[in-house]
Design a protein around this motif. Structure first.
Motif, PDB file in Angstrom:
ATOM      1  N   ASP A  78       0.855  -1.187   0.000  1.00  0.00           N
ATOM      2  CA  ASP A  78       0.000   0.000   0.000  1.00  0.00           C
ATOM      3  C   ASP A  78       0.896   1.244   0.000  1.00  0.00           C
ATOM      4  O   ASP A  78       1.241   1.794   1.038  1.00  0.00           O
ATOM      5  N   LYS A  79       1.273   1.687  -1.196  1.00  0.00           N
ATOM      6  CA  LYS A  79       2.246   2.776  -1.346  1.00  0.00           C
ATOM      7  C   LYS A  79       1.785   4.085  -0.719  1.00  0.00           C
ATOM      8  O   LYS A  79       2.589   4.851  -0.202  1.00  0.00           O
ATOM      9  N   ASN A  80       0.472   4.366  -0.760  1.00  0.00           N
ATOM     10  CA  ASN A  80      -0.031   5.625  -0.206  1.00  0.00           C
ATOM     11  C   ASN A  80      -0.714   5.440   1.158  1.00  0.00           C
ATOM     12  O   ASN A  80      -1.318   6.368   1.686  1.00  0.00           O
ATOM     13  N   ALA A  81      -0.626   4.258   1.723  1.00  0.00           N
ATOM     14  CA  ALA A  81      -1.150   3.942   3.062  1.00  0.00           C
ATOM     15  C   ALA A  81      -2.606   4.356   3.252  1.00  0.00           C
ATOM     16  O   ALA A  81      -3.010   4.806   4.318  1.00  0.00           O
ATOM     17  N   ASN A  82      -3.440   4.122   2.217  1.00  0.00           N
ATOM     18  CA  ASN A  82      -4.867   4.433   2.335  1.00  0.00           C
ATOM     19  C   ASN A  82      -5.720   3.199   2.612  1.00  0.00           C
ATOM     20  O   ASN A  82      -6.943   3.274   2.637  1.00  0.00           O
ATOM     21  N   ASN A  83      -5.073   2.043   2.797  1.00  0.00           N
ATOM     22  CA  ASN A  83      -5.744   0.773   3.102  1.00  0.00           C
ATOM     23  C   ASN A  83      -6.653   0.284   1.975  1.00  0.00           C
ATOM     24  O   ASN A  83      -7.553  -0.505   2.191  1.00  0.00           O
ATOM     25  N   ILE A  84      -6.395   0.764   0.757  1.00  0.00           N
ATOM     26  CA  ILE A  84      -7.147   0.353  -0.426  1.00  0.00           C
ATOM     27  C   ILE A  84      -6.150  -0.070  -1.490  1.00  0.00           C
ATOM     28  O   ILE A  84      -5.154   0.618  -1.729  1.00  0.00           O
ATOM     29  N   ASP A 106      -4.904   0.153  -4.722  1.00  0.00           N
ATOM     30  CA  ASP A 106      -5.025   1.011  -5.894  1.00  0.00           C
ATOM     31  C   ASP A 106      -4.382   0.334  -7.104  1.00  0.00           C
ATOM     32  O   ASP A 106      -3.581  -0.601  -6.961  1.00  0.00           O
ATOM     33  N   GLN A 107      -4.706   0.818  -8.294  1.00  0.00           N
ATOM     34  CA  GLN A 107      -4.270   0.179  -9.531  1.00  0.00           C
ATOM     35  C   GLN A 107      -2.747   0.091  -9.655  1.00  0.00           C
ATOM     36  O   GLN A 107      -2.217  -0.876 -10.198  1.00  0.00           O
ATOM     37  N   ASN A 108      -2.017   1.056  -9.145  1.00  0.00           N
ATOM     38  CA  ASN A 108      -0.563   1.070  -9.301  1.00  0.00           C
ATOM     39  C   ASN A 108       0.167   0.314  -8.184  1.00  0.00           C
ATOM     40  O   ASN A 108       1.386   0.347  -8.108  1.00  0.00           O
ATOM     41  N   GLU A 109      -0.555  -0.383  -7.335  1.00  0.00           N
ATOM     42  CA  GLU A 109       0.048  -1.098  -6.210  1.00  0.00           C
ATOM     43  C   GLU A 109       0.103  -2.601  -6.495  1.00  0.00           C
ATOM     44  O   GLU A 109      -0.837  -3.168  -7.052  1.00  0.00           O
TER      45      GLU A 109
END
Length: 118
Positions: free
Chosen positions: A29-35, A37-40
């Motif tokens: 989770d590169k942006n640590a949003n717990n979702i 995302d397509q680029n992860e």
């Protein structure tokens, strides 16, 4: 060998148990949003354990893990810290409480976020 005669019946009683399963994916989770995302990316070779059952599994190339024959009740799913790449940790802690009930035997679609940092 047991022989049954005409017009004779035979009854057997068998004990049945109800078991469920636990499944999900581990991702970075590169942006640590717990979702996710397509680029992860999904993360391979992360170890997970249901400690009270002494069952372990490791994620595959797609980040998937799967446990079967999980009995009814409350269980703790653990991420094994030593299996994570250096400098990474779970976003939401190393343990997740799982409830297997007759109404919810299959506990699937768990997305477990792994982030950079201590």
């Amino acid at each position: 060998m047991l022989k049954i005669k005409d017009n004779q019946s035979l009854n057997y009683n068998f004990a049945l148990t109800i078991n469920g399963s636990v499944a999900g994916k581990v991702f970075i989770d590169k942006n640590a949003n717990n979702i996710k995302d397509q680029n992860e990316e999904y993360l391979a070779w992360v170890g997970l354990e249901i400690a009270d059952l002494k069952q372990k599994d490791y994620t595959n190339q797609g980040g998937n893990f799967y446990f079967e024959n999980v009995p009814l009740g409350t269980h703790i799913l653990k991420i094994l810290p030593e299996s994570l790449p250096a400098g990474m940790r779970p976003l939401n802690g190393y343990e997740y409480k799982i409830f297997i009930t007759e109404a919810q035997l299959d506990y699937h679609n768990l997305d477990l976020a792994i982030v950079y940092g201590n």
